[in-house]
Design a protein around this motif. Structure first.
Motif, short mmCIF file in Angstrom:
data_model
loop_
_atom_site.label_atom_id
_atom_site.label_comp_id
_atom_site.label_asym_id
_atom_site.label_seq_id
_atom_site.Cartn_x
_atom_site.Cartn_y
_atom_site.Cartn_z
N ASN A 54 35.01 36.27 85.61
CA ASN A 54 34.46 35.28 86.55
C ASN A 54 34.53 33.89 85.93
O ASN A 54 34.92 33.74 84.77
N GLY A 55 34.13 32.90 86.70
CA GLY A 55 34.25 31.52 86.25
C GLY A 55 33.20 31.12 85.23
O GLY A 55 33.39 30.15 84.50
N THR A 56 32.10 31.87 85.18
CA THR A 56 31.06 31.57 84.20
C THR A 56 31.47 32.04 82.82
O THR A 56 31.40 31.26 81.85
N ILE A 59 33.96 29.76 81.16
CA ILE A 59 33.48 28.58 80.42
C ILE A 59 32.92 29.00 79.07
O ILE A 59 33.19 28.37 78.05
N THR A 80 25.92 19.19 88.41
CA THR A 80 26.95 20.22 88.37
C THR A 80 26.30 21.54 88.71
O THR A 80 25.07 21.64 88.79
N TYR A 81 27.12 22.57 88.89
CA TYR A 81 26.59 23.92 89.07
C TYR A 81 26.01 24.39 87.73
O TYR A 81 26.52 24.05 86.67
N ALA A 83 26.13 26.92 85.97
CA ALA A 83 26.96 27.66 85.02
C ALA A 83 27.54 26.76 83.93
O ALA A 83 27.69 27.19 82.78
N SER A 84 27.84 25.50 84.28
CA SER A 84 28.38 24.57 83.27
C SER A 84 27.39 24.42 82.14
O SER A 84 27.76 24.37 80.96
N VAL A 126 33.58 18.09 84.95
CA VAL A 126 33.50 19.06 86.05
C VAL A 126 34.05 18.37 87.29
O VAL A 126 33.53 17.32 87.69
N ASP A 152 35.83 21.96 83.51
CA ASP A 152 35.36 23.02 84.41
C ASP A 152 36.00 22.75 85.77
O ASP A 152 35.56 21.87 86.52
N ALA A 154 36.30 24.95 88.25
CA ALA A 154 35.92 26.01 89.19
C ALA A 154 36.07 25.54 90.64
O ALA A 154 36.40 26.32 91.52
N GLU A 155 35.83 24.23 90.85
CA GLU A 155 35.89 23.69 92.21
C GLU A 155 37.14 22.84 92.39
O GLU A 155 37.27 22.13 93.39
N SER A 176 37.39 29.30 88.60
CA SER A 176 36.62 30.40 89.19
C SER A 176 37.32 30.88 90.45
O SER A 176 37.84 30.07 91.22
N PHE A 178 35.53 33.06 92.58
CA PHE A 178 34.44 33.63 93.37
C PHE A 178 34.83 33.59 94.86
O PHE A 178 35.72 32.84 95.25
N LYS A 181 35.44 30.25 96.56
CA LYS A 181 36.28 29.23 95.93
C LYS A 181 37.63 29.15 96.65
O LYS A 181 37.96 30.02 97.45
N GLY A 188 36.19 36.46 89.67
CA GLY A 188 37.31 36.27 88.76
C GLY A 188 37.33 34.87 88.21
O GLY A 188 36.63 33.98 88.69
#
Ligand SMILES: *Cc1c(COP(=O)(O)O)cnc(C)c1O
Length: 383
Positions: A54-56, A59, A80-81, A83-84, A126, A152, A154-155, A176, A178, A181, A188
């Motif tokens: 996953n994306g977490t 990182i 940020t989200y 997870a960062s 990010v 990061d 992810a987005e 990420s 997810f 996304k 993933g």
């Protein structure tokens, strides 16, 4: 209900997943893993990629692969989200928050400069909601101060800055996949790096630290962060559809921008020299007092929305003292609108008509019910 997001499967996803089932290669070995990693690296223009669960964990793995740990400081935007920030904390390093820029919503490079100390090891950029950070400034700052640059992304799948895809500027970058996304594998992620030694270290750590030369020989505290072949199969099919997914999202953003013109809000616009992938089509209302009532008005019209992230420095386990006026203001004013590729023009117009209706009612000073947050939308009303 028009949801904020739903995945978009119009390619070979089913076909590839069935190949995994038919062949019994459903775990983290199989042909789709290498194919997805190679195709992904080519898509973004990075020499090396390794897939993860996953994306977490992507990182966390990236930070560990760079050797970041206790005693180090990592500069990160507070907006940020979570997870960062959680992954920085998981390494034992200290997150040092910086404010955001009003026009881009991204990390403020001047605030990065102000927060550098002798303990600073890395800056984490990010690319929030699909718009890139100011990578010219960030790469210059990192070079001047000898800092590592982590992205990061992810987005930021489909996000470009001055002709280069995000994730190719830093020492290491993460993605990420997810379910919400821009391309998804269910769960993933991906780690990409420009240096072979860094990606080899990431691979070693994601795979129980097993020796490449000696069977069942493990030489470091490590993880199982591997992606499954089934996820990679979905990812490969998603990548084949990426151009059309991103084109659809950009079209949707244009529809929103056009239909929302003239209202007391700002659209999260593309900036010169960038390609905004519009992971989320987002707005910031001019007056934070409108945010919740507008969201509730939309919910009553069967439109799901999301608030922007809370600034991480306000979360209980990440909390620090500090003044981050832009991030705090954006966080209080921002709304993510429905942003999935299959949205039709009619649906976007329905969402926008509802937003217009909210502001018309507000302008007339009629009651806007918001669970007691605010009874009257206009300041002139007799409250
Ligand atoms: C989604 C996201 C992550 C985490 O990815 P998961 O795959 O959900 O673990 C990390 N950072 C940002 C900015 C994200 O949006």
């Amino acid at each position: 209900m028009i949801p904020v997001y739903q995945p978009y499967f119009t390619g070979r996803e089913k076909d590839y997943v069935n190949q995994c089932l038919d062949s019994t290669w459903i775990s983290s070995k199989g042909e789709f893993i290498g194919k997805f990693e190679k195709a992904f690296a080519e898509y973004i223009g990075s020499p090396h990629a390794t897939s993860v669960a996953n994306g977490t964990v992507a990182i966390h793995l990236a930070l560990e692969a760079l050797g970041i740990g206790p005693g180090d400081e990592v500069i990160v935007p507070t907006l940020t989200y979570v997870a960062s920030v959680n992954t920085i904390l998981q390494t034992g390093a200290k997150p040092v928050y910086v404010d955001s820029l009003e026009h881009s919503w991204q990390i403020d490079p001047e605030d990065v400069r102000r927060k550098i100390t002798p303990r600073t090891k890395a800056v984490m950029a990010v690319h929030l909601y699909g718009l890139p950070c100011d990578m010219d400034s960030l790469t210059r700052i990192c070079e001047e101060h000898g800092l590592l640059l982590v992205e990061d992304c992810a987005e930021g799948f489909g996000t470009w800055y001055h002709g280069k895809h995000v994730g190719t500027f830093g020492d290491i970058a993460t993605f990420s996949f997810f379910g919400n996304k821009t391309i998804t594998t269910g769960e993933g992620g991906m780690v990409v790096a420009r240096c072979r030694a860094v990606i080899e270290r990431a691979y070693h750590l994601k795979n129980q630290g097993v020796s490449p030369a000696r069977e069942y020989w493990h030489d470091v505290v490590a993880y199982n962060y591997r992606m499954t072949n089934i996820c990679a199969a979905i990812g490969l099919a998603q990548l084949e559809s990426a151009a059309s997914i991103i084109a659809k999202k950009r079209q949707i953003a244009d529809w929103y921008r056009e239909a929302l013109r003239g209202l007391p809000l700002k659209f999260h616009d593309e900036l010169p020299g960038t390609v905004h992938s519009y992971w989320m089509c987002s707005i910031a209302v001019d007056d934070a007092a409108d945010r919740q009532p507008l969201r509730e008005h939309l919910r009553a019209a069967d439109v799901e929305t999301r608030p922007l992230f809370h600034a991480c420095h306000t979360l209980p386990h990440c909390a620090v003292e500090g003044h981050f006026p832009v991030a705090s203001s954006l966080s209080a004013r921002g709304i993510n609108l429905p942003s999935y590729p299959a949205l039709t023009r009619k649906q976007v117009e329905q969402v926008c008509a509802s937003i217009h209706a909210y502001f018309q009612r507000a302008a007339r000073g009629q009651a806007v019910d918001s669970a007691g947050l605010r009874r009257y939308a206009s300041a002139g009303s007799a409250v």
